[in-house]
Design a protein around this motif. Sequence first.
Motif, PDB file in Angstrom:
ATOM      1  N   THR A  49       0.847  -1.189   0.000  1.00  0.00           N
ATOM      2  CA  THR A  49       0.000   0.000   0.000  1.00  0.00           C
ATOM      3  C   THR A  49       0.882   1.239   0.000  1.00  0.00           C
ATOM      4  OG1 THR A  49      -0.105   0.167   2.413  1.00  0.00           O
ATOM      5  CG2 THR A  49      -1.748  -1.248   1.329  1.00  0.00           C
ATOM      6  N   VAL A  50       0.268   2.381  -0.313  1.00  0.00           N
ATOM      7  CA  VAL A  50       1.005   3.646  -0.281  1.00  0.00           C
ATOM      8  C   VAL A  50       1.529   3.915   1.130  1.00  0.00           C
ATOM      9  CG1 VAL A  50       0.770   6.146  -0.539  1.00  0.00           C
ATOM     10  CG2 VAL A  50      -0.250   4.616  -2.231  1.00  0.00           C
ATOM     11  N   ARG A  51       0.752   3.558   2.147  1.00  0.00           N
ATOM     12  CA  ARG A  51       1.187   3.779   3.529  1.00  0.00           C
ATOM     13  C   ARG A  51       2.431   2.950   3.850  1.00  0.00           C
ATOM     14  NH1 ARG A  51      -2.922   3.049   8.524  1.00  0.00           N
ATOM     15  NH2 ARG A  51      -3.747   4.946   7.571  1.00  0.00           N
ATOM     16  N   GLU A  52       2.457   1.709   3.420  1.00  0.00           N
ATOM     17  CA  GLU A  52       3.607   0.848   3.683  1.00  0.00           C
ATOM     18  C   GLU A  52       4.859   1.369   2.978  1.00  0.00           C
ATOM     19  OE1 GLU A  52       1.359  -3.453   4.292  1.00  0.00           O
ATOM     20  OE2 GLU A  52       1.689  -2.662   2.281  1.00  0.00           O
ATOM     21  N   ILE A  53       4.690   1.861   1.748  1.00  0.00           N
ATOM     22  CA  ILE A  53       5.822   2.406   1.009  1.00  0.00           C
ATOM     23  C   ILE A  53       6.323   3.684   1.678  1.00  0.00           C
ATOM     24  CG2 ILE A  53       6.606   3.272  -1.228  1.00  0.00           C
ATOM     25  CD1 ILE A  53       4.320   1.583  -2.485  1.00  0.00           C
ATOM     26  N   ALA A  54       5.401   4.492   2.169  1.00  0.00           N
ATOM     27  CA  ALA A  54       5.782   5.720   2.866  1.00  0.00           C
ATOM     28  C   ALA A  54       6.644   5.406   4.077  1.00  0.00           C
ATOM     29  CB  ALA A  54       4.531   6.496   3.292  1.00  0.00           C
ATOM     30  N   ARG A  55       6.321   4.332   4.780  1.00  0.00           N
ATOM     31  CA  ARG A  55       7.131   3.926   5.932  1.00  0.00           C
ATOM     32  C   ARG A  55       8.534   3.532   5.489  1.00  0.00           C
ATOM     33  NH1 ARG A  55       8.142  -1.319   8.226  1.00  0.00           N
ATOM     34  NH2 ARG A  55       8.772  -1.176  10.404  1.00  0.00           N
ATOM     35  N   ALA A  56       8.624   2.790   4.389  1.00  0.00           N
ATOM     36  CA  ALA A  56       9.937   2.361   3.908  1.00  0.00           C
ATOM     37  C   ALA A  56      10.802   3.551   3.511  1.00  0.00           C
ATOM     38  CB  ALA A  56       9.770   1.411   2.721  1.00  0.00           C
ATOM     39  N   PHE A  57      10.163   4.617   2.999  1.00  0.00           N
ATOM     40  CA  PHE A  57      10.878   5.803   2.537  1.00  0.00           C
ATOM     41  C   PHE A  57      11.041   6.870   3.608  1.00  0.00           C
ATOM     42  CE2 PHE A  57      10.075   4.441  -1.847  1.00  0.00           C
ATOM     43  CZ  PHE A  57      11.233   4.863  -2.466  1.00  0.00           C
ATOM     44  N   LEU A  58      10.421   6.658   4.776  1.00  0.00           N
ATOM     45  CA  LEU A  58      10.370   7.698   5.803  1.00  0.00           C
ATOM     46  C   LEU A  58       9.791   8.980   5.209  1.00  0.00           C
ATOM     47  CD1 LEU A  58      13.882   7.206   7.499  1.00  0.00           C
ATOM     48  CD2 LEU A  58      11.719   6.145   8.116  1.00  0.00           C
ATOM     49  N   ALA A  59       8.713   8.832   4.426  1.00  0.00           N
ATOM     50  CA  ALA A  59       8.077   9.962   3.747  1.00  0.00           C
ATOM     51  C   ALA A  59       6.577   9.938   4.017  1.00  0.00           C
ATOM     52  CB  ALA A  59       8.351   9.894   2.242  1.00  0.00           C
ATOM     53  N   SER A  60       5.874  11.006   3.598  1.00  0.00           N
ATOM     54  CA  SER A  60       4.432  11.076   3.793  1.00  0.00           C
ATOM     55  C   SER A  60       3.710  10.263   2.719  1.00  0.00           C
ATOM     56  CB  SER A  60       3.954  12.529   3.734  1.00  0.00           C
ATOM     57  OG  SER A  60       4.066  13.026   2.420  1.00  0.00           O
ATOM     58  N   GLU A  61       2.475   9.860   3.021  1.00  0.00           N
ATOM     59  CA  GLU A  61       1.688   9.108   2.048  1.00  0.00           C
ATOM     60  C   GLU A  61       1.403   9.948   0.812  1.00  0.00           C
ATOM     61  OE1 GLU A  61      -1.675   6.881   3.593  1.00  0.00           O
ATOM     62  OE2 GLU A  61      -0.837   7.028   5.608  1.00  0.00           O
ATOM     63  N   ALA A  62       1.143  11.248   1.010  1.00  0.00           N
ATOM     64  CA  ALA A  62       0.856  12.132  -0.129  1.00  0.00           C
ATOM     65  C   ALA A  62       2.052  12.192  -1.077  1.00  0.00           C
ATOM     66  CB  ALA A  62       0.509  13.532   0.372  1.00  0.00           C
ATOM     67  N   THR A  63       3.247  12.272  -0.524  1.00  0.00           N
ATOM     68  CA  THR A  63       4.457  12.332  -1.349  1.00  0.00           C
ATOM     69  C   THR A  63       4.619  11.057  -2.174  1.00  0.00           C
ATOM     70  OG1 THR A  63       5.585  13.789   0.212  1.00  0.00           O
ATOM     71  CG2 THR A  63       6.978  12.516  -1.282  1.00  0.00           C
ATOM     72  N   ILE A  64       4.421   9.902  -1.530  1.00  0.00           N
ATOM     73  CA  ILE A  64       4.565   8.632  -2.238  1.00  0.00           C
ATOM     74  C   ILE A  64       3.493   8.474  -3.316  1.00  0.00           C
ATOM     75  CG2 ILE A  64       4.500   6.115  -1.985  1.00  0.00           C
ATOM     76  CD1 ILE A  64       7.046   7.474  -0.944  1.00  0.00           C
ATOM     77  N   GLY A  65       2.258   8.869  -2.997  1.00  0.00           N
ATOM     78  CA  GLY A  65       1.183   8.785  -3.979  1.00  0.00           C
ATOM     79  C   GLY A  65       1.490   9.603  -5.222  1.00  0.00           C
ATOM     80  N   GLN A  66       2.049  10.784  -5.022  1.00  0.00           N
ATOM     81  CA  GLN A  66       2.413  11.637  -6.150  1.00  0.00           C
ATOM     82  C   GLN A  66       3.543  11.024  -6.975  1.00  0.00           C
ATOM     83  OE1 GLN A  66       3.315  15.347  -4.254  1.00  0.00           O
ATOM     84  NE2 GLN A  66       1.171  15.839  -3.824  1.00  0.00           N
ATOM     85  N   ARG A  67       4.514  10.410  -6.287  1.00  0.00           N
ATOM     86  CA  ARG A  67       5.618   9.766  -7.010  1.00  0.00           C
ATOM     87  C   ARG A  67       5.106   8.661  -7.922  1.00  0.00           C
ATOM     88  NH1 ARG A  67       9.991   8.827  -2.122  1.00  0.00           N
ATOM     89  NH2 ARG A  67      10.437  11.021  -1.701  1.00  0.00           N
ATOM     90  N   ILE A  68       4.196   7.852  -7.407  1.00  0.00           N
ATOM     91  CA  ILE A  68       3.673   6.723  -8.181  1.00  0.00           C
ATOM     92  C   ILE A  68       2.879   7.218  -9.374  1.00  0.00           C
ATOM     93  CG2 ILE A  68       2.077   4.764  -8.109  1.00  0.00           C
ATOM     94  CD1 ILE A  68       2.916   4.408  -5.152  1.00  0.00           C
ATOM     95  N   THR A  69       2.041   8.216  -9.150  1.00  0.00           N
ATOM     96  CA  THR A  69       1.233   8.771 -10.242  1.00  0.00           C
ATOM     97  C   THR A  69       2.116   9.360 -11.330  1.00  0.00           C
ATOM     98  OG1 THR A  69      -0.609   9.264  -8.759  1.00  0.00           O
ATOM     99  CG2 THR A  69      -0.533  10.467 -10.834  1.00  0.00           C
ATOM    100  N   ARG A  70       3.122  10.135 -10.922  1.00  0.00           N
ATOM    101  CA  ARG A  70       4.012  10.749 -11.914  1.00  0.00           C
ATOM    102  C   ARG A  70       4.827   9.692 -12.661  1.00  0.00           C
ATOM    103  NH1 ARG A  70       4.729  14.990  -7.898  1.00  0.00           N
ATOM    104  NH2 ARG A  70       6.580  13.929  -7.101  1.00  0.00           N
ATOM    105  N   ALA A  71       5.217   8.629 -11.954  1.00  0.00           N
ATOM    106  CA  ALA A  71       5.997   7.573 -12.608  1.00  0.00           C
ATOM    107  C   ALA A  71       5.184   6.890 -13.699  1.00  0.00           C
ATOM    108  CB  ALA A  71       6.465   6.556 -11.570  1.00  0.00           C
ATOM    109  N   LYS A  72       3.926   6.582 -13.412  1.00  0.00           N
ATOM    110  CA  LYS A  72       3.078   5.934 -14.421  1.00  0.00           C
ATOM    111  C   LYS A  72       2.835   6.866 -15.607  1.00  0.00           C
ATOM    112  CE  LYS A  72      -0.179   4.707 -11.469  1.00  0.00           C
ATOM    113  NZ  LYS A  72      -1.387   4.077 -10.885  1.00  0.00           N
ATOM    114  N   GLN A  73       2.669   8.148 -15.323  1.00  0.00           N
ATOM    115  CA  GLN A  73       2.481   9.108 -16.413  1.00  0.00           C
ATOM    116  C   GLN A  73       3.732   9.203 -17.273  1.00  0.00           C
ATOM    117  OE1 GLN A  73       1.432  12.630 -14.195  1.00  0.00           O
ATOM    118  NE2 GLN A  73      -0.768  12.149 -14.190  1.00  0.00           N
TER     119      GLN A  73
END
Length: 416
Positions: free
Chosen positions: A138-162
Motif C-alpha cells: 500500500t502507499v502507507r507501507e511504502i511511505a514507511r519504507a521511505f520515511l516519507a508522507s503518504e501524499a508524497t509517495i502517492g504523487q511519485r507513483i502517479t508521476r511515474a506511471k504518467q
Amino acid sequence: MNPLEAELTRIVRANSGRILSALIKVTQDFTLAQDALQDAITQAVQQWPQQGLPQNGGAWLYVAAKRRAIDLVRKESRHHADATQEVLTDLQNDQPETAEWEQDIPDERLRLLFTCCHPALNIDAQVALTLRTLGGLTVREIARAFLASEATIGQRITRAKQKIRTANIPYEIPGQEDIQARRDGVLKTIYLIFNESYTAYEGQSLTREDLAGEAIRLCTILNQLDPDSETAGLLCLMRLTHARRAARQDKAGQLVPLEQQDRTLWDHEEIKEAHTQLLETFTKGEFGPFQLQAAISALHCLAPSWNDTDWQQIYALYGALTTFDRSPIIQLNQAVALAQMGGIGKALDQLNNLESTLRTYQPYYAARADILSRCGQEKAAKLDYDRAIQLSKNQVEKRFLFQKRNALAASVKNFK
C-alpha cells in the motif's frame, strides 16, 4: 479481520505482482491493469463470502481481472481502434487455466521490474512504483519504507506511471548493457521489498513470507541473468536474515530480540550455504554496501551466542559502509555496535545527533531507550519507549516495546 478477509489479503499479496505483470504485458498500461485488478479484488470481496474460497484464488483473481481489463480496453477511447482490437485479441487469446497459472514464468515479473526501474524515472519513483505494482504494498507501507508522507509517495507513483506512458518506455527486459546501468535501482527495489516483508507494517505477524520469498526469488533470477558481486551480496544478505526468521517470535507470538533468540531454531544449512556464497563473492575483490551488510549479518549468524559476537568487527564494517552511504540508519546501527563494545556514553552522543533526521523512525527511539536505560537515565528512556510505541504499527513489536517500558517502570519503582 475475519478468516476469509485474511485469506483474501494473503492471496492478493501472493499473486498481485504476477497478475499485474501479465496484464501490463498485454495492455501496456499500468493504470488500466491496476484498475482491473482492484475491480477483481472488489468482486472477490462481494462473492467469496457467499460462494466460498475458490480452489485457486490466484487464478480466480486473474480471470476476473482479465475480464475487467477487456471491458476497460473496450471503453478506452484514447486508443486507436486498431490498437484496441490488437490488445483485445491478445487478452482474449490468453487462457488463464489453473495449470497454466501455477506455472512459474519469472521473466514476466522481471520485465515489470526493469520497466519500473527505467533510468528515465528517478530512483525514488522507481522503487515506489515497483513496490506498489510488483510487491503489492500500500502507499502507507511504502511511505514507511521511505520515511516519507503518504501524499508524497502517492504523487511519485502517479508521476511515474504518467512518465512511462508519455515517454513510451518499453515493457521489456533490457539488453546486457542496459541491465548494467539499471542494476542499482533494481537492487534497491528488491531490498525494500524484503525489508517490508520482514516487519509487516500493520499486521499481527513480524514477517510476510510471500514478500520475503518474492524478493529472494527475484534477486536469484537477477543474479543468474546478470551475475554481479553486489547482486550476489544482496542475495546473501537476504538469505542470512531470512534464515533466522523462525526464532523471531515465541509460541505465544511475542517478539524475541536477537540476543535472546534460540539459535537452534535458525536454518543453519541456509546460513552455511549463504556464507559460502558470500565468501566466493569476496574473492572477486569488488566490494560494495550489500556485501558489507551481508558480512555483518554473517557475523551475527556464525556467533555461537550473543556475548560471543564480534562487535569490534561489526563496528568496523559499519564504518566501511559509511564510505558508500552516510545514511542515518547506518550511523544508528554503528552507534548500537559501539554501545555493545562498551562505549555507551559515546554511542548515546552519536544517537542524540541523529534525532532530527530519524524522528519518525521507530527503531531509533527503541535503540536510544535501551542505551538510556543502561546509562541510568530511566525517565528519558521511558519517554523514548513511549515514542517508539507511538510510531510502531506492528502489534508484535508494540507488545514487545510495552513490555520493555513496563519493565523499566517497575525497576524505577522498586529502586525508589
